[in-house]
Every structure is written in C-alpha cells, then in structure tokens.
Scaffold this motif. Structure first.
Motif: not given
Length: 252
Positions: A61-64, A93-102
């Motif tokens: 998840m973080v990588k993507n 939570s370590m992935g920062g923001q998921y800007p396109d997760l809708v």
C-alpha cells in the motif's frame, strides 16, 4: 533498468478477494506484487490472512500510495484479527498521504478484534469520495468519531452503512450527515432497526440535502408511520433519483 520500470507499471488492478489465500499463499504472491508500483485497485477481502502478512500488505500500500484509488479490506473472524489490522494501519500511516484514494470498503470487522481507525485512515485520504462500512458494529460512540473524522475527507459523495449498530433514537448519524450534506450524493442506511422517531429526525436533515440522488433504508424495520416522513423527503428533494426501502413491512 527499463524492464523493472515496465514491470512496476504493468499491473494496475489486483483483486484476490475470497480466494482462500492464507499467509503461505500470500507470501508466494508477494514475490510478484512487491514489483508493482502503480496499483490503483487493491481488493483482498475474504481471505484467512493473519498479522504475519500485514507488514507485506501494508508495504504494498505504501509503495503504491501515489496511485492507489480503491481499497477493499475485510476483517473476518480470524484469531489474530486485531493484531493484523493494528499492524496494517500502523504501516499504512507510514505511507504519508494517499492523494488519489477515493474509495474505502471495510467489511465484517469486530470492535473487540479489528477496530477501524477512522481518524488515521481518513486523515491520510483527503480525496475520499466513498466510504463503505459493512457489518462493522461501530455503534453510537464510533459514530461520533465518524462525524469528526469525516472532516478530513473534504467532499464525501457516498456513505454506505450496513449493520453498523445504530442505536434507535441516536442523533449522531444526523450530525455526521449534516457535516457533509452539501456534497453527499448517495446515502445507504441498511440492516439496522430504526425507530419512527429516528426516521423523523433523520428526514428533517435529509430535506435539506439538495444534491442527494440516491437514498436507501433497506431491512430497517420501517413501519407505516415512517411513510409520511419518506413522502416528505421525496417532496422536498426534487432531484432524488432512487429510493430503496425493500425489506420493510409497512403494513404494521
């Protein structure tokens, strides 16, 4: 080199739902999945995976995180459910923001084993448009958290709630909706027994939701008294396209 980049961008959708995939099977798949960096749909519901797979799923998840748009997870009735999800969301939570997760679908959890960390998840998904909580008995207290947490999502379009343990007479769901009634297009409150007083209170909020297109109260224990409230909502919302009240008995 270029081959690695092509492989990373090649797979964009992964659906391994309800496949009987356990930890051993996921470990084999993970060897291929770890090369993916452009996944925008990731569905893994209905598999008997445990916390030993959480770190690998979360790392994916973080990588993507920059491409992920739709995420579907299921709690299930596994012994190590709680550990699995605590570890999963910690790494998430370590992935920062998921800007396109809708879109997030979270199904069949249990507050005693797999709590849904609304504030954490939604704070990382500012573009969230669809939230589905299915058979997650979050109850009144969690609805209060949901009401506050949804502020992170900006403009929610779809709120889908099925068997989430709404208490009759609760006003907290109304508060949740009020915060987002300008943007909400679809509202489903299904599978919980709602009192007439609750329906009346909720209908007073719904009358002001001028962008609402679809409304559902399926298997909600609605009776004849509720008809006048539903009629008032339909009269007030001239833009409403769909009303679904299947599974109720209005002869009572």
């Amino acid at each position: 080199g270029s081959t690695e980049v092509e492989n990373a961008e090649r797979i964009t959708e992964v659906d391994i739902s309800d496949c009987g995939i356990g930890d051993a099977e996921y470990q084999i798949l993970d060897q291929g999945l770890r090369e993916c960096a452009s996944i925008y749909k990731f569905y893994i519901s209905g598999n008997p995976i445990t916390h030993s797979s959480a770190v690998h799923i979360a790392q994916l998840m973080v990588k993507n995180s920059s491409s992920l748009q739709r995420l579907s997870l299921e709690g299930g009735n596994y012994i190590s459910d709680r550990i699995f999800f605590l570890e999963l969301w910690t790494f998430y939570s370590m992935g920062g923001q998921y800007p396109d997760l809708v879109e997030i679908t979270y199904k069949n959890g249990s507050p005693s084993r797999s709590p849904f960390p609304l504030k954490l998840v939604l704070s990382r998904a500012p573009a969230l448009k669809t939230l589905r909580l299915i058979e997650v008995p979050i109850g009144d207290k969690a609805y209060e958290r949901l009401s506050c947490s949804l502020d992170y999502s900006g403009y929610l379009y779809t709120l889908d709630l099925y068997k989430t343990g709404i208490r009759p007479g609760s006003a907290l769901l109304n508060n949740t909706i009020l915060r987002h009634y300008h943007s909400l297009r679809r509202l489903n409150v299904d599978g919980d027994i709602l009192t007439d007083d609750f329906v009346e209170s909720l209908s007073n909020v719904l009358r002001h939701m001028k962008n609402l297109l679809e409304l559902s109260f399926c298997e909600a224990g609605l009776i004849s008294k509720s008809l006048s409230h539903l009629s008032g909502v339909m009269e007030a919302l001239t833009q409403l396209k769909r009303l679904d009240v299947t599974g109720n008995d209005f002869s009572q």
